[in-house]
Scaffold this motif. Structure first.
Motif, PDB file in Angstrom:
ATOM      1  N   VAL A 187       0.854  -1.192   0.000  1.00 17.47           N
ATOM      2  CA  VAL A 187       0.000   0.000   0.000  1.00 17.47           C
ATOM      3  C   VAL A 187       0.891   1.244   0.000  1.00 17.47           C
ATOM      4  O   VAL A 187       1.858   1.310   0.780  1.00 17.47           O
ATOM      5  CB  VAL A 187      -0.928  -0.015   1.231  1.00 17.47           C
ATOM      6  CG1 VAL A 187      -1.722   1.289   1.334  1.00 17.47           C
ATOM      7  CG2 VAL A 187      -1.874  -1.221   1.163  1.00 17.47           C
ATOM      8  N   PRO A 188       0.615   2.229  -0.871  1.00 13.90           N
ATOM      9  CA  PRO A 188       1.509   3.390  -0.991  1.00 13.90           C
ATOM     10  C   PRO A 188       1.921   4.032   0.330  1.00 13.90           C
ATOM     11  O   PRO A 188       3.086   4.368   0.526  1.00 13.90           O
ATOM     12  CB  PRO A 188       0.705   4.347  -1.874  1.00 13.90           C
ATOM     13  CG  PRO A 188      -0.077   3.437  -2.770  1.00 13.90           C
ATOM     14  CD  PRO A 188      -0.477   2.276  -1.884  1.00 13.90           C
ATOM     15  N   ALA A 189       0.986   4.192   1.259  1.00 13.86           N
ATOM     16  CA  ALA A 189       1.311   4.858   2.529  1.00 13.86           C
ATOM     17  C   ALA A 189       2.270   4.061   3.397  1.00 13.86           C
ATOM     18  O   ALA A 189       2.854   4.601   4.341  1.00 13.86           O
ATOM     19  CB  ALA A 189       0.028   5.142   3.318  1.00 13.86           C
ATOM     20  N   HIS A 190       2.461   2.780   3.078  1.00 16.93           N
ATOM     21  CA  HIS A 190       3.347   1.927   3.888  1.00 16.93           C
ATOM     22  C   HIS A 190       4.652   1.598   3.177  1.00 16.93           C
ATOM     23  O   HIS A 190       5.453   0.821   3.708  1.00 16.93           O
ATOM     24  CB  HIS A 190       2.617   0.632   4.245  1.00 16.93           C
ATOM     25  CG  HIS A 190       1.435   0.821   5.137  1.00 16.93           C
ATOM     26  ND1 HIS A 190       1.532   0.898   6.512  1.00 16.93           N
ATOM     27  CD2 HIS A 190       0.120   0.992   4.844  1.00 16.93           C
ATOM     28  CE1 HIS A 190       0.333   1.084   7.030  1.00 16.93           C
ATOM     29  NE2 HIS A 190      -0.546   1.131   6.047  1.00 16.93           N
ATOM     30  N   ARG A 191       4.891   2.183   2.028  1.00 16.27           N
ATOM     31  CA  ARG A 191       6.123   1.885   1.301  1.00 16.27           C
ATOM     32  C   ARG A 191       7.328   2.528   1.987  1.00 16.27           C
ATOM     33  O   ARG A 191       7.220   3.560   2.631  1.00 16.27           O
ATOM     34  CB  ARG A 191       6.004   2.367  -0.148  1.00 16.27           C
ATOM     35  CG  ARG A 191       4.974   1.578  -0.936  1.00 16.27           C
ATOM     36  CD  ARG A 191       4.770   2.090  -2.341  1.00 16.27           C
ATOM     37  NE  ARG A 191       3.670   1.357  -2.983  1.00 16.27           N
ATOM     38  CZ  ARG A 191       3.151   1.663  -4.151  1.00 16.27           C
ATOM     39  NH1 ARG A 191       3.619   2.695  -4.838  1.00 16.27           N
ATOM     40  NH2 ARG A 191       2.159   0.953  -4.652  1.00 16.27           N
ATOM     41  N   GLY A 192       8.474   1.885   1.843  1.00 20.53           N
ATOM     42  CA  GLY A 192       9.685   2.395   2.459  1.00 20.53           C
ATOM     43  C   GLY A 192       9.794   2.080   3.934  1.00 20.53           C
ATOM     44  O   GLY A 192      10.660   2.625   4.621  1.00 20.53           O
ATOM     45  N   ARG A 193       8.963   1.154   4.447  1.00 21.70           N
ATOM     46  CA  ARG A 193       8.954   0.833   5.867  1.00 21.70           C
ATOM     47  C   ARG A 193       9.329  -0.621   6.148  1.00 21.70           C
ATOM     48  O   ARG A 193       9.125  -1.112   7.250  1.00 21.70           O
ATOM     49  CB  ARG A 193       7.574   1.128   6.465  1.00 21.70           C
ATOM     50  CG  ARG A 193       7.140   2.575   6.287  1.00 21.70           C
ATOM     51  CD  ARG A 193       5.786   2.803   6.905  1.00 21.70           C
ATOM     52  NE  ARG A 193       5.365   4.193   6.751  1.00 21.70           N
ATOM     53  CZ  ARG A 193       4.283   4.703   7.312  1.00 21.70           C
ATOM     54  NH1 ARG A 193       3.511   3.936   8.062  1.00 21.70           N
ATOM     55  NH2 ARG A 193       3.965   5.970   7.115  1.00 21.70           N
ATOM     56  N   GLY A 194       9.827  -1.306   5.144  1.00 21.94           N
ATOM     57  CA  GLY A 194      10.242  -2.686   5.348  1.00 21.94           C
ATOM     58  C   GLY A 194       9.149  -3.714   5.138  1.00 21.94           C
ATOM     59  O   GLY A 194       9.367  -4.904   5.393  1.00 21.94           O
ATOM     60  N   VAL A 195       7.980  -3.277   4.658  1.00 21.80           N
ATOM     61  CA  VAL A 195       6.869  -4.211   4.453  1.00 21.80           C
ATOM     62  C   VAL A 195       7.203  -5.210   3.349  1.00 21.80           C
ATOM     63  O   VAL A 195       7.011  -6.420   3.499  1.00 21.80           O
ATOM     64  CB  VAL A 195       5.563  -3.461   4.125  1.00 21.80           C
ATOM     65  CG1 VAL A 195       4.447  -4.441   3.776  1.00 21.80           C
ATOM     66  CG2 VAL A 195       5.143  -2.586   5.306  1.00 21.80           C
ATOM     67  N   GLY A 196       7.723  -4.711   2.216  1.00 24.29           N
ATOM     68  CA  GLY A 196       8.074  -5.598   1.118  1.00 24.29           C
ATOM     69  C   GLY A 196       9.139  -6.603   1.523  1.00 24.29           C
ATOM     70  O   GLY A 196       9.058  -7.796   1.204  1.00 24.29           O
ATOM     71  N   ARG A 197      10.148  -6.124   2.244  1.00 27.96           N
ATOM     72  CA  ARG A 197      11.211  -7.031   2.714  1.00 27.96           C
ATOM     73  C   ARG A 197      10.621  -8.084   3.646  1.00 27.96           C
ATOM     74  O   ARG A 197      10.959  -9.273   3.555  1.00 27.96           O
ATOM     75  CB  ARG A 197      12.302  -6.235   3.425  1.00 27.96           C
ATOM     76  CG  ARG A 197      13.450  -7.103   3.942  1.00 27.96           C
ATOM     77  CD  ARG A 197      14.499  -6.261   4.661  1.00 27.96           C
ATOM     78  NE  ARG A 197      15.211  -5.407   3.740  1.00 27.96           N
ATOM     79  CZ  ARG A 197      16.294  -5.781   3.055  1.00 27.96           C
ATOM     80  NH1 ARG A 197      16.766  -7.026   3.199  1.00 27.96           N
ATOM     81  NH2 ARG A 197      16.907  -4.946   2.257  1.00 27.96           N
ATOM     82  N   GLY A 198       9.757  -7.662   4.569  1.00 36.55           N
ATOM     83  CA  GLY A 198       9.149  -8.613   5.499  1.00 36.55           C
ATOM     84  C   GLY A 198       8.330  -9.673   4.787  1.00 36.55           C
ATOM     85  O   GLY A 198       8.361 -10.854   5.150  1.00 36.55           O
TER      86      GLY A 198
END
Length: 209
Positions: A133-144
């Motif tokens: 989700v755009p608002a959660h990008r750059g927070r390690g969500v994809g890596r997790g």
């Protein structure tokens, strides 16, 4: 990181959070779990679009290919088709049905998801789709999400993770590289006949060990 091989859309990896979004939260602020039936609507509503100021220019030669990141002006915004519209995909017929993992924030709101499938004949875990989700990008969500997928890959006995991403999705390519993926192939015609014609499919892999 976001296509992502993928079903319908190129894999998408985390990108810097849009201007005006709250300060980054660590990946530990999210719960990563297997998707439930009630997650379906939220998964379908995830906005996988992205804007990038660079793309990867592909030079295909008889003995291989080379990538060069180049600036684009104005920045390119990619919006993917709605669910159900065909925009390509590799169609790995030997893979199991996808397993979907989700990331939820402290309030239980979906922050992203990853759909993967295991192909037993070559011990490959295919990342069919990954969206944040755009608002959660750059927070390690994809890596997790990818680490959760990697754990599942080891459970399946997979030798490597594999994915497909468009050459215009520079934020995803950079993110995948940071997470240990390397280029392993190119298809210059995969998107012909789709809304993404003119783009090239890059294949990336990462060992499970």
């Amino acid at each position: 990181m976001e296509h992502t091989t993928r079903t319908g859309t190129p894999a998408s990896a985390p990108s810097p959070a849009p201007a005006g979004t709250p300060a980054s939260a660590p990946a530990s602020a999210y719960v990563f779990r297997v998707a439930r039936p009630e997650d379906g609507d939220a998964i379908g509503a995830v906005d996988g679009s992205f804007t990038t100021g660079t793309v990867f220019e592909v030079a295909a030669r008889e003995d291989g290919f080379a990538l060069r990141e180049v600036a684009v002006e104005p920045p390119l915004t990619k919006v993917f088709p709605e669910d159900g519209e065909d925009d390509g995909g590799d169609g790995d017929g030997d893979a199991d049905e996808p397993r979907v993992f989700v990331a939820a924030d402290a309030d239980g709101v979906l922050a992203g998801y990853a759909a993967v499938s295991y192909s037993a004949w070559n011990r490959r875990l295919v990342v069919e789709d990954i969206e944040v989700v755009p608002a959660h990008r750059g927070r390690g969500v994809g890596r997790g999400l990818l680490e959760r997928a990697a754990a599942y890959a080891r459970e399946c006995g997979a030798a490597h993770l594999w994915l497909e991403v468009s050459n215009v999705n520079a934020p995803a390519v950079r993110a995948y590289r940071r997470m240990g993926f390397t280029l392993c192939g190119l298809d210059t015609t995969l998107y012909d006949g789709t809304a993404s014609r003119g783009e090239f499919a890059l294949y990336m892999s990462r060992p499970c060990s």
